[in-house]
Design a protein around this motif. Sequence first.
Motif, PDB file in Angstrom:
ATOM      1  N   ALA A   9       0.833  -1.204   0.000  1.00 37.89           N
ATOM      2  CA  ALA A   9       0.000   0.000   0.000  1.00 37.89           C
ATOM      3  C   ALA A   9       0.865   1.249   0.000  1.00 37.89           C
ATOM      4  CB  ALA A   9      -0.921   0.001   1.213  1.00 37.89           C
ATOM      5  N   TYR A  10       0.554   2.151  -0.914  1.00 43.85           N
ATOM      6  CA  TYR A  10       1.274   3.422  -0.994  1.00 43.85           C
ATOM      7  C   TYR A  10       0.340   4.538  -0.538  1.00 43.85           C
ATOM      8  CZ  TYR A  10       3.810   7.422  -2.882  1.00 43.85           C
ATOM      9  OH  TYR A  10       4.465   8.617  -3.021  1.00 43.85           O
ATOM     10  N   LEU A  11       0.743   5.242   0.522  1.00 48.03           N
ATOM     11  CA  LEU A  11      -0.059   6.328   1.084  1.00 48.03           C
ATOM     12  C   LEU A  11       0.739   7.622   0.990  1.00 48.03           C
ATOM     13  CD1 LEU A  11      -0.346   3.592   3.098  1.00 48.03           C
ATOM     14  CD2 LEU A  11      -2.185   4.999   3.998  1.00 48.03           C
TER      15      LEU A  11
ATOM     16  N   ILE B   2      -9.330  -4.064   1.293  1.00 48.44           N
ATOM     17  CA  ILE B   2      -8.594  -5.291   1.002  1.00 48.44           C
ATOM     18  C   ILE B   2      -9.210  -6.484   1.729  1.00 48.44           C
ATOM     19  CG2 ILE B   2      -6.414  -6.468   1.472  1.00 48.44           C
ATOM     20  CD1 ILE B   2      -6.407  -4.801  -1.055  1.00 48.44           C
ATOM     21  N   SER B   3      -9.661  -6.261   2.963  1.00 49.83           N
ATOM     22  CA  SER B   3     -10.292  -7.333   3.732  1.00 49.83           C
ATOM     23  C   SER B   3     -11.554  -7.834   3.040  1.00 49.83           C
ATOM     24  CB  SER B   3     -10.624  -6.833   5.142  1.00 49.83           C
ATOM     25  OG  SER B   3     -11.297  -7.821   5.886  1.00 49.83           O
TER      26      SER B   3
ATOM     27  N   LYS C 124       8.061  -2.662 -15.991  1.00 50.63           N
ATOM     28  CA  LYS C 124       9.298  -3.444 -16.004  1.00 50.63           C
ATOM     29  C   LYS C 124       9.363  -4.387 -14.810  1.00 50.63           C
ATOM     30  CE  LYS C 124      14.333  -2.949 -16.325  1.00 50.63           C
ATOM     31  NZ  LYS C 124      15.468  -1.980 -16.400  1.00 50.63           N
ATOM     32  N   LYS C 125       8.839  -3.938 -13.674  1.00 50.23           N
ATOM     33  CA  LYS C 125       8.836  -4.770 -12.469  1.00 50.23           C
ATOM     34  C   LYS C 125       7.701  -5.795 -12.482  1.00 50.23           C
ATOM     35  CE  LYS C 125      10.775  -4.147  -8.977  1.00 50.23           C
ATOM     36  NZ  LYS C 125      11.971  -4.687  -8.288  1.00 50.23           N
ATOM     37  N   GLY C 126       6.751  -5.640 -13.395  1.00 51.19           N
ATOM     38  CA  GLY C 126       5.619  -6.564 -13.446  1.00 51.19           C
ATOM     39  C   GLY C 126       4.612  -6.328 -12.340  1.00 51.19           C
ATOM     40  N   ILE C 127       4.509  -5.064 -11.897  1.00 53.09           N
ATOM     41  CA  ILE C 127       3.599  -4.705 -10.809  1.00 53.09           C
ATOM     42  C   ILE C 127       2.215  -4.394 -11.372  1.00 53.09           C
ATOM     43  CG2 ILE C 127       3.222  -3.121  -8.879  1.00 53.09           C
ATOM     44  CD1 ILE C 127       6.231  -2.428  -9.096  1.00 53.09           C
ATOM     45  N   ARG C 128       1.189  -4.758 -10.619  1.00 51.90           N
ATOM     46  CA  ARG C 128      -0.183  -4.437 -11.000  1.00 51.90           C
ATOM     47  C   ARG C 128      -0.720  -3.342 -10.082  1.00 51.90           C
ATOM     48  NH1 ARG C 128      -2.571 -10.308 -10.464  1.00 51.90           N
ATOM     49  NH2 ARG C 128      -1.033 -10.284  -8.778  1.00 51.90           N
ATOM     50  N   ILE C 129      -1.289  -2.304 -10.675  1.00 47.53           N
ATOM     51  CA  ILE C 129      -1.858  -1.201  -9.902  1.00 47.53           C
ATOM     52  C   ILE C 129      -3.304  -1.523  -9.556  1.00 47.53           C
ATOM     53  CG2 ILE C 129      -2.512   1.238  -9.931  1.00 47.53           C
ATOM     54  CD1 ILE C 129      -0.258   1.715 -11.942  1.00 47.53           C
ATOM     55  N   VAL C 130      -3.639  -1.393  -8.277  1.00 51.62           N
ATOM     56  CA  VAL C 130      -5.028  -1.506  -7.831  1.00 51.62           C
ATOM     57  C   VAL C 130      -5.383  -0.212  -7.115  1.00 51.62           C
ATOM     58  CG1 VAL C 130      -6.649  -2.670  -6.293  1.00 51.62           C
ATOM     59  CG2 VAL C 130      -5.017  -4.014  -7.625  1.00 51.62           C
TER      60      VAL C 130
ATOM     61  N   LEU D 234      -1.052  -0.822  -4.231  1.00 53.53           N
ATOM     62  CA  LEU D 234      -2.402  -0.420  -3.834  1.00 53.53           C
ATOM     63  C   LEU D 234      -2.443   1.049  -3.434  1.00 53.53           C
ATOM     64  CD1 LEU D 234      -5.361  -1.173  -2.963  1.00 53.53           C
ATOM     65  CD2 LEU D 234      -4.385  -1.676  -0.701  1.00 53.53           C
ATOM     66  N   VAL D 235      -3.407   1.784  -3.993  1.00 52.78           N
ATOM     67  CA  VAL D 235      -3.610   3.186  -3.624  1.00 52.78           C
ATOM     68  C   VAL D 235      -5.099   3.449  -3.435  1.00 52.78           C
ATOM     69  CG1 VAL D 235      -1.548   4.141  -4.722  1.00 52.78           C
ATOM     70  CG2 VAL D 235      -3.628   3.842  -6.070  1.00 52.78           C
ATOM     71  N   GLU D 236      -5.391   4.474  -2.649  1.00 58.06           N
ATOM     72  CA  GLU D 236      -6.788   4.852  -2.450  1.00 58.06           C
ATOM     73  C   GLU D 236      -7.352   5.467  -3.729  1.00 58.06           C
ATOM     74  OE1 GLU D 236      -9.476   7.526   0.647  1.00 58.06           O
ATOM     75  OE2 GLU D 236      -7.419   8.110   0.190  1.00 58.06           O
ATOM     76  N   GLN D 237      -6.569   6.339  -4.343  1.00 57.01           N
ATOM     77  CA  GLN D 237      -6.955   6.981  -5.597  1.00 57.01           C
ATOM     78  C   GLN D 237      -5.712   7.127  -6.463  1.00 57.01           C
ATOM     79  OE1 GLN D 237      -8.604  10.672  -4.032  1.00 57.01           O
ATOM     80  NE2 GLN D 237     -10.679   9.917  -4.325  1.00 57.01           N
ATOM     81  N   ILE D 238      -5.911   7.204  -7.763  1.00 60.22           N
ATOM     82  CA  ILE D 238      -4.778   7.341  -8.672  1.00 60.22           C
ATOM     83  C   ILE D 238      -3.988   8.617  -8.389  1.00 60.22           C
ATOM     84  CG2 ILE D 238      -4.117   7.699 -11.088  1.00 60.22           C
ATOM     85  CD1 ILE D 238      -4.728   4.813 -10.426  1.00 60.22           C
TER      86      ILE D 238
END
Length: 205
Positions: A5-7, A27-28, A90-96, A66-70
Amino acid sequence: MFIRAYLRASTDEQNADRAKTTLEQFISEHGQRIASYYTENISGTQLDRPELNRLLTDTQANDILLVEQIDRLTRLNDHDWKQLKRMIEKKGIRIVSMDVPTSWQALDNNALTHNDPIIKAVLDAINNMLIELMAAMARKDYETRRERQRQGIETAKANGKYKGKKPDTERHQKVKSYREKGLSLREIAEATGYSRSQVCRILAG
């Protein structure tokens, strides 16, 4: 799959941890849990952010950002946003993001899209389009607010009422006091709510 999670909050006066409870509940509800948090007070218009960089370093393929908003992830200009996207891809990360429902499919291990490549391709295209749209809107909102602020300052100056923003001397003094007591930059940042880069600027001032 790890969910990271990025805040982010833009200013020292805002609480970057504000969205933590909301993200945990979200997430829960999807039967998952957050593995780690990356929190900082820094403008989303800056590409080089300590905690975002740490997140990108820590992640592995198929992890979720994971972020609350873009707009918590980006208010970048087009050039920097493209660069950040390349780093993420490049890292193969998925944004949610909670404000992009099509991104939620990454949280569902039993989603139909995992078994149907055509549906997955269509939803991925829609999801990418929505993220692009939200990123553009976040940047536009920033530019609009900056322009209104500039106009307001010019009006105040013309009327002789503009005094500028006063520094929070009490919080700045706390930073210097903690440093004198031997606290590290990270410990000072956690104690005061500043980012480490802000702590460095205050100590250098």
